[in-house]
Motif scaffolding. Structure first.
Motif: not given
Length: 355
Positions: A179-194
């Motif tokens: 259901r909350y795959w977008t939460s995982g995506l947001a976390l991954g994108v955030h780490v990648a951007l950092s």
């Protein structure tokens, strides 16, 4: 002598707000463009200013504009901003991923918050838990610790980590990844951007234009969310007394913060109006308050250091007093009540009436 007119019912009061929920596409689009332009300018200053104090100023401005950008996202999720625009929907969903507020988890938790504000028995999903003094006294040591940690000033200060990275991204993704795959995506994108910012642009850009502004924006944003339902005159209602209008007017404050901060915070200070009808666009909240007499006597809060410190000391709802109290006050009242029992028993044994 004429009788005073009875106060409007909850449905009647909500109906009076509906004319202000009408969408102005041009005005909404202009506000969105102006906000993103201000954000781009602040980021440019934080990244490229030749003098580091100017970069700090840029980072602070970026944090403040991020709060405004979040309010636009928040309004869009309520259907109050460009609800029929496909491009706006895509834009806001992308913004949600980039700013650690994925649309799915935000809508699930925030809609629950609106439907249950000021309800004693309601689940605390999407908001800060509020216990009664009796719940506090009956809780175990571990339960008290969890409650105290959730409402601690340090938890609010670290809202970037506690409220956004953990509560809106990590926890929902771990609990329900489908259901909350977008939460995982947001976390991954955030780490990648950092990592990318640190590697390709250096620690200064990462600090001044990314993590610093996010830390500041989310600390202030978390406090705003906390404080506008946690103040001296708030009323937490038992289920048989709860109405939507009462929860909006009695358990949501009006934050008086001046025109500049009202712009940066997207008029979220008109929180009692927003809770009465969340489909009113942020730029029309002042109009609604000015036009409807029942909205013109709100519970007022400010961002003064004194008000902030007082707000953070209010931790528990005391039904007997009808107000929020501190942990210390709750303990003192419990001790006084226990100490009063022998005194009352002694009076009773002498044959006198006990009040």
């Amino acid at each position: 002598m004429e009788r005073a007119a009875p106060p409007p019912s909850s449905k009647e009061l909500i109906a009076r707000t509906r004319p202000f929920a009408l969408q102005d596409v041009a005005r909404s689009s202009w506000n969105l463009a102006a906000t993103y332009a201000a954000l781009a300018a602040a980021v440019t200053l934080a990244v490229a200013a030749p003098w580091w104090p100017l970069r700090v100023v840029g980072g602070v401005l970026e944090a403040l504009v991020l709060i405004r950008a979040f309010i636009l996202f928040h309004d869009a999720m309520h259907g109050a901003l460009l609800p029929s625009s496909r491009w706006a929907k895509v834009l806001f969903h992308v913004q949600g991923i980039l700013t650690l507020t994925p649309a799915r988890i935000w809508n699930d938790t925030h809609n629950h918050h609106h439907a249950n504000t000021a309800r004693i028995a309601a689940d605390s999903a999407g908001t800060f838990a509020t216990w009664t003094t009796e719940q506090w006294r009956n809780a175990s040591g571990w339960q008290r610790l969890g409650y105290a940690v959730e409402r601690h000033p340090v938890t609010i200060l670290l809202g970037y980590v506690t409220a956004f990275l953990i509560s809106l991204c990590l926890v929902p993704f771990v609990k329900d990844p489908k259901r909350y795959w977008t939460s995982g995506l947001a976390l991954g994108v955030h780490v990648a951007l950092s990592v990318a910012l640190w590697v390709f642009f250096g620690p200064a850009v990462y600090l001044f234009a990314f993590v610093g502004p996010l830390f500041l924006a989310y600390a202030l944003g978390t406090y705003l969310f906390y404080s506008q339902h946690n103040f001296d005159e708030v009323r937490i209602l038992p289920e048989h007394q709860w109405t939507h209008a009462d929860s909006a007017l009695e358990a949501s404050s009006y934050l008086r913060c001046g025109k500049v901060m009202a712009w940066f915070t997207g008029n979220i200070g008109y929180h009692h109006v927003h809770h009465l009808n969340p489909r009113i666009p942020f730029y029309r909240l002042p109009e609604a308050m000015a036009a409807i007499p029942e909205l013109q006597h709100p519970h007022v809060t400010t961002l003064s250091p004194r008000d902030i410190a007082h707000c953070l000391r209010l931790n528990l709802w005391e039904p007997a007093l009808g107000q929020m109290v501190s942990y210390r006050d709750a303990s003192a009242r419990a001790w006084e009540a226990r100490a009063d029992v022998p005194a009352r028993s002694a009076v009773s044994s002498e044959g006198h009436a006990v009040s």
